[in-house]
Scaffold this motif. Structure first.
Motif, PDB file in Angstrom:
ATOM      1  N   GLN B  43       0.839  -1.201   0.000  1.00 47.40           N
ATOM      2  CA  GLN B  43       0.000   0.000   0.000  1.00 47.40           C
ATOM      3  C   GLN B  43       0.872   1.249   0.000  1.00 47.40           C
ATOM      4  O   GLN B  43       0.631   2.201  -0.742  1.00 47.40           O
ATOM      5  CB  GLN B  43      -0.940  -0.025   1.212  1.00 47.40           C
ATOM      6  CG  GLN B  43      -1.931   1.128   1.258  1.00 47.40           C
ATOM      7  CD  GLN B  43      -1.385   2.339   1.995  1.00 47.40           C
ATOM      8  OE1 GLN B  43      -0.548   2.213   2.890  1.00 47.40           O
ATOM      9  NE2 GLN B  43      -1.844   3.528   1.610  1.00 47.40           N
ATOM     10  N   VAL B  44       1.900   1.238   0.824  1.00 42.79           N
ATOM     11  CA  VAL B  44       2.800   2.395   0.883  1.00 42.79           C
ATOM     12  C   VAL B  44       3.547   2.534  -0.444  1.00 42.79           C
ATOM     13  O   VAL B  44       3.776   3.640  -0.940  1.00 42.79           O
ATOM     14  CB  VAL B  44       3.778   2.276   2.063  1.00 42.79           C
ATOM     15  CG1 VAL B  44       4.722   3.469   2.085  1.00 42.79           C
ATOM     16  CG2 VAL B  44       3.019   2.185   3.383  1.00 42.79           C
ATOM     17  N   TYR B  47       1.340   4.135  -2.940  1.00 44.24           N
ATOM     18  CA  TYR B  47       1.257   5.569  -2.607  1.00 44.24           C
ATOM     19  C   TYR B  47       2.501   6.289  -3.112  1.00 44.24           C
ATOM     20  O   TYR B  47       2.413   7.342  -3.755  1.00 44.24           O
ATOM     21  CB  TYR B  47       1.118   5.707  -1.089  1.00 44.24           C
ATOM     22  CG  TYR B  47       1.283   7.118  -0.571  1.00 44.24           C
ATOM     23  CD1 TYR B  47       0.192   7.981  -0.469  1.00 44.24           C
ATOM     24  CD2 TYR B  47       2.528   7.586  -0.156  1.00 44.24           C
ATOM     25  CE1 TYR B  47       0.339   9.273   0.012  1.00 44.24           C
ATOM     26  CE2 TYR B  47       2.689   8.874   0.330  1.00 44.24           C
ATOM     27  CZ  TYR B  47       1.589   9.715   0.412  1.00 44.24           C
ATOM     28  OH  TYR B  47       1.748  10.988   0.887  1.00 44.24           O
ATOM     29  N   LEU B  48       3.647   5.720  -2.839  1.00 45.07           N
ATOM     30  CA  LEU B  48       4.902   6.346  -3.276  1.00 45.07           C
ATOM     31  C   LEU B  48       4.934   6.473  -4.796  1.00 45.07           C
ATOM     32  O   LEU B  48       5.319   7.508  -5.348  1.00 45.07           O
ATOM     33  CB  LEU B  48       6.097   5.516  -2.779  1.00 45.07           C
ATOM     34  CG  LEU B  48       7.464   5.979  -3.272  1.00 45.07           C
ATOM     35  CD1 LEU B  48       7.780   7.393  -2.778  1.00 45.07           C
ATOM     36  CD2 LEU B  48       8.559   5.009  -2.809  1.00 45.07           C
TER      37      LEU B  48
END
Lengths: 496, 496
Positions: B43-44, B47-48
Motif C-alpha cells: 500500500q505504501v 502511494y509512493l
C-alpha cells in the motif's frame, strides 16, 4: 515452513568468527534466482554461478545492480525505530526504507519525498535529475500522536477538501486528523437514528454560509482515505455546550422543550444540552454508538470546552454520564482540557490542553493520575489565529501566532505539572473555521504553521533550533508552490 | 560525479532523529527504477508510486521481493571484516554477501557453498531443495596467509592437476599456493636464459618416474587460474641445497665444474650450489628475475633448508647474496626457517618454521626483530606424512599425523618466542611428493588434513574445539564424495 534448512550457519569449515541464526529466514535457491553483482564482484559471481549450475541445473544469471536501481520498502524487524519510525538508507544503487510497520514505512516515504528536488511535487512531467542524497537516516517520533484538527462545523468542508488536507498534512508525519463535527453553527455527520441533526442542524454555517454534512458513507470514505495516508480520524461531537445545532434540530433535547433557531454567529458558550433529561443520554448513546461503529480509531472526542451555560455541578454530572457511554462503545475519550474536572475520568481519557497561561490544576492532576495530555496551547498551536494584525484571515483572541511562535515552544514546558514526555500524548494543531471557507483559506492558515507543530511533535527536543528550522522551512516553499498550496509567505523566513 | 544531490539528509521537516550523510552514495531515480515491496509494504509502495509518477513520468513498477530471489555479491564498505573477510546475510528473499574486496566476497562464496546441501557439489543435476539457513555471518581470518604447498619436483603434476588442487583448496579459504618448483630430483619451470634447467633437469623424477616442467606460458596460466580462485602463487626455487637438478643441467654451477648425474632417490642435503663462484649469482639473478617477472604475488620462496653440504659460513655468504637479488626484482623473500640465520635478512622476509621441536633461536630472533613467521610444523602441518603406520602413502620421518594431530595445534604456541598472532604470517600445509603420483594420491594425503590447517589459519582460537570440528568435518565427506575427492576416511571421524 517447508523451506527449512537442516544446516546451521556454523556448519562450515573453517568455522566463522560470528554467526547469528534466524531459522525463519532460511533462503531457498530456485530456478528464478539471480545473482546480482556489479563489476567489482562480477568475477566472483561468475565463479559462484559455475559452482551452482551443474547440480541445480538453474540458469542463475549474473545481473548488474545497475539494471535494477530500486527503492525497496520493507516491513521487517528494524532496530531502534519503534512502531512509527523507519530506517532509510541511500546508496548509488537504491533507496531502502525499513520499518517495523507500514506506518513507519509511510513516514520514511515522506522523508524520501523531501530528499528529492521540490519539483517532484509537480503535477506534470519535469525534466530534472532526480537525485537523493546518499547516507542513512534513523528516525522515529518524540510523541505517538501528531494531530491536526479541522473545524467543519463553523464552515463545512466537503469530502474532497478534507482529503486534500489529509494529503497535505501527511507530508509532515501528522498521524491524526481530529474532525470537529458539531458545534452551535452546524451538525456535520449523518446520524441515522436522529436524522434531523444533519438535515436541519447541518443546513447552515457561520455568516449564513451554505452548510452541509457527511453521509455515513462519505464519513467512512474519509476514514478509509485517511487510513490510506496512515492517519487516524478522531471524530468530535462537542458537548454539553457548542450544541445549538443539535438543540435546534430536536426540541426535546432542550430543558424547556423549545428548539432555538439555527445560529450563524461566532459567539461561544451560550448553548447547553439538558443535563437532567434522560433523553440527553439516550441521544448521546445513539450518536456516540453510530460514530464509534464507523470509526476504527480508538478515540471519540467529546468536546467539553467553554460550557459557560452549564453549572459546575451539572458539568460534573454530565461528563460522569457521558464518559461511560464512550467506554460502552469500546472507545477511549478525548476532550478539551475541561473534561479533566470529571471525577469519573478514566485513566485512558486524554484531556487536550488548549489554554494559554500554562496552568490548569485539573489537567495537571489528571496527568498525575496517569492520564496522557494532548498539547494544543492556543497561543502556539491554534493555527486559525491571525499571523499578524494584518492577516486577512483568522481570529486573534489567543494572540497573533507568527511562524516562529508556532514553532518556538515545547510540549514539556507548556503546562505546569506536565514536564515529562511520557505524560504527553502528543501535539495537535486545531484549525477553527469561523473565517475560512475553502481549501485555499485552509492552506493559508495551516501553512507554514502546521509544519512547525509537526516538527515539535516528531523531532527530538535536542534538535530544536529556529535558525535551522527556518532554513528547512524555506525549502518547503517551492514544494508548496508545486503542490498548489497557498501558504503564508511569512517575512520571518527567507523563502526560495 | 554528475549525480550529486544538492540536499542534505537533514533538509527535512520534521528533522530526523539521526542522519549520517554519504555524498558518494547519492542515488538517482531513473526510468529503470523499480519499487520493491512485499505485501505488507504494498500500500505504501503504491502511494509512493503515485507521488513520484506525475513529475518524473517514470513507470516505477511496484514489484514484489519474491519475483527476484537473489544472491547479491557486493564489494562495498563493510565494517569489521577487513580485507579478506565478509558479511553474509540470509533471508527468505535472498543471500547477500558484502565485503571490502573481491577476496572477501570469494571467501563468503565458499561459506555459502557449504551452507547448501552437499549435493550442490555434484556434477550433474540433483533434485533437491536448495535451502540456505537464515541469519547472518560476520567472518574474517585470524591470519592473513593460509597456504598449501605442492611439491612438483619429486613428482611432477601437470597444469590440470595443479588447477584441480587449486579448486579443492580454495573451498577452505586457502589463499596461497606455494609451488616447490625445483629440487634434487627435478627442475619444473622453464627459464629462458638457462633452458637446460627444465629440458634436462626436469626430465625425470623420484624412482625414475616421468618428469616434466611448466613452460612459462603454462606457469602464467596457472598463476592466472589461481588468481581467479583468489589464490596467490608463491614459487620456490630451493637453494643452496636441493639443487642437484640444476647442478646436473649446468656443469659450471658446480665448484669442480663437473655436472653430477640426475638424481631419482629421496635423500636430502647432499647437493649445493657453488657459493664462491660468481656464475652462481648470475644464474640466480636470471632465474629469480624471470620468475619474478611472471609472478604477481609479492613473495619468491628461496628454500634454504637442509643445506648439509654447505658450511655455516658459506650459508651466510650465500643467503646474504641471494636476499638482495630477490629485493632487486621487487619481491620479498620467503624461505625455510634456516634463512633466519642470514645476517642480512630484511624484516620483510618470512621464515617458514617447519621444525618439530618448538625451538629455533634464529627464527625467534627474527620474529623479535619484526619478521613475520609462517607456521608449518612438520609433525602437524606436513600433510605428506603418513596418517598411521598402515597408510599406503606418505613418509613418517616427522611422525604419524592423524586428522586430529593436523587440527590440534596452535600457531601461537608452536615456536618458543613467537606467541603473538601479530608475529605470525599464517599457516601452510606442505605436501611433499616423494610417494605420490597423481591427483587421487594428492587428495588422499591432503583431505581431510588440509581442512584442519585451513581452519587453524582462519578461525579464531576461541572456536578451537575438536568435537565441534570433527562433526563439521564429517559433513565435508559427502561434499568430497560429490566432488570426487578421494579422501582418507579417518576412523577419528564419524563420516556421513
Amino acid at each position: 515452513m517447508a523451506e527449512q534448512s537442516t544446516k546451521q550457519l556454523t556448519d562450515v569449515v573453517p568455522v566463522p568468527v560470528q554467526a547469528k541464526s534466524d531459522p525463519r529466514a532460511d533462503f531457498r535457491l530456485t530456478p528464478a534466482t539471480v545473482i546480482v553483482a556489479d563489476r567489482d564482484a562480477r568475477q566472483v559471481a561468475d565463479y559462484l554461478r559455475g559452482v551452482l549450475r551443474p547440480s541445480t541445473g538453474y540458469l542463475l544469471p549474473v545481473v548488474p545492480f545497475a539494471v535494477t536501481p530500486k527503492i525497496e520498502l520493507d516491513v521487517t524487524k528494524t532496530a531502534k525505530v519503534g512502531d512509527q519510525g523507519y530506517q532509510l538508507d541511500v546508496t548509488q544503487r537504491g533507496v531502502t526504507i525499513r520499518a517495523n510497520t507500514s506506518d513507519g514505512l509511510f513516514a520514511g516515504v515522506q522523508t524520501l519525498r523531501q530528499l528529492l528536488p521540490a519539483s517532484i511535487e509537480a503535477k506534470t512531467v519535469q525534466h530534472t535529475r532526480w537525485v537523493v542524497p546518499g547516507g542513512s537516516i534513523t528516525d522515529y517520533p518524540r510523541f505517538a500522536e501528531r494531530g491536526a484538527m479541522l473545524d467543519v462545523a463553523r464552515h463545512f468542508f466537503n469530502p474532497d477538501q478534507v482529503k486534500l488536507y489529509i494529503d497535505q498534512i501527511a507530508q509532515y508525519k501528522i498521524n491524526t486528523l481530529h474532525l470537529h463535527l458539531a458545534d452551535d453553527q452546524g451538525w456535520r455527520i449523518e446520524i441515522k437514528s436522529w436524522p434531523n441533526l444533519a438535515k436541519y442542524g447541518g443546513s447552515t454555517a457561520v455568516d449564513g454560509d451554505p452548510g452541509g454534512y457527511y453521509t455515513q458513507a462519505q464519513y467512512k470514505d474519509i476514514v478509509a482515505y485517511a487510513a490510506s495516508r496512515h492517519i487516524t480520524i478522531v471524530p468530535e461531537i462537542d458537548m454539553p455546550s457548542h450544541t445549538n445545532a443539535a438543540l435546534a434540530s430536536y426540541a426535546e433535547l432542550n430543558c424547556d422543550g423549545v428548539a432555538p433557531p439555527l445560529y450563524t454567529g461566532i459567539d461561544v458558550g451560550f448553548s447547553s444540552l439538558c443535563v437532567n433529561k434522560d433523553i440527553t443520554y439516550k441521544f448521546l448513546d445513539d450518536v456516540i454508538g453510530e460514530l464509534a461503529a464507523m470509526t476504527p480509531g480508538k478515540y471519540i472526542h467529546i468536546g467539553g470546552d467553554e460550557a459557560h451555560s452549564t453549572s459546575p455541578a451539572d458539568y460534573q454530572t454530565f461528563e460522569n454520564k457521558v464518559l461511560p457511554i464512550v467506554a460502552k462503545h469500546g472507545k477511549f475519550a478525548e476532550g478539551w482540557n475541561e473534561i479533566a474536572k470529571a471525577t469519573a475520568l478514566p485513566v485512558t481519557a486524554v484531556p487536550q490542553f488548549w489554554d494559554t497561561d500554562g496552568v490548569d490544576d485539573a489537567t495537571a492532576a489528571a496527568a498525575a493520575r496517569g492520564n496522557k495530555i494532548l498539547m494544543s496551547p492556543a497561543n502556539k498551536a491554534y493555527i486559525d489565529q491571525q499571523y499578524t494584525p494584518d492577516s486577512p484571515l483568522g481570529l486573534h483572541w489567543a494572540g497573533y501566532v507568527e511562524v516562529k511562535d508556532a514553532y518556538d515552544w515545547d510540549p514539556a514546558t507548556t503546562l505546569a505539572g506536565v514536564t515529562q514526555d511520557s505524560q504527553i500524548a502528543g501535539v495537535e494543531a486545531p484549525l477553527w473555521s469561523e473565517t475560512i471557507h475553502n481549501s485555499d483559506e485552509i492552506e493559508y492558515l495551516a501553512f507554514p504553521r502546521l509544519a512547525g507543530i509537526a516538527e515539535i511533535g516528531w523531532s527530538p527536543r535536542s534538535t530544536h533550533d529556529w535558525n535551522s528550522y527556518r532554513e528547512r522551512l524555506a525549502d518547503q516553499g517551492p514544494r508548496w508552490d508545486a503542490e498548489g498550496i497557498d501558504f503564508y509567505r511569512s517575512p520571518q523566513v527567507d523563502w526560495k
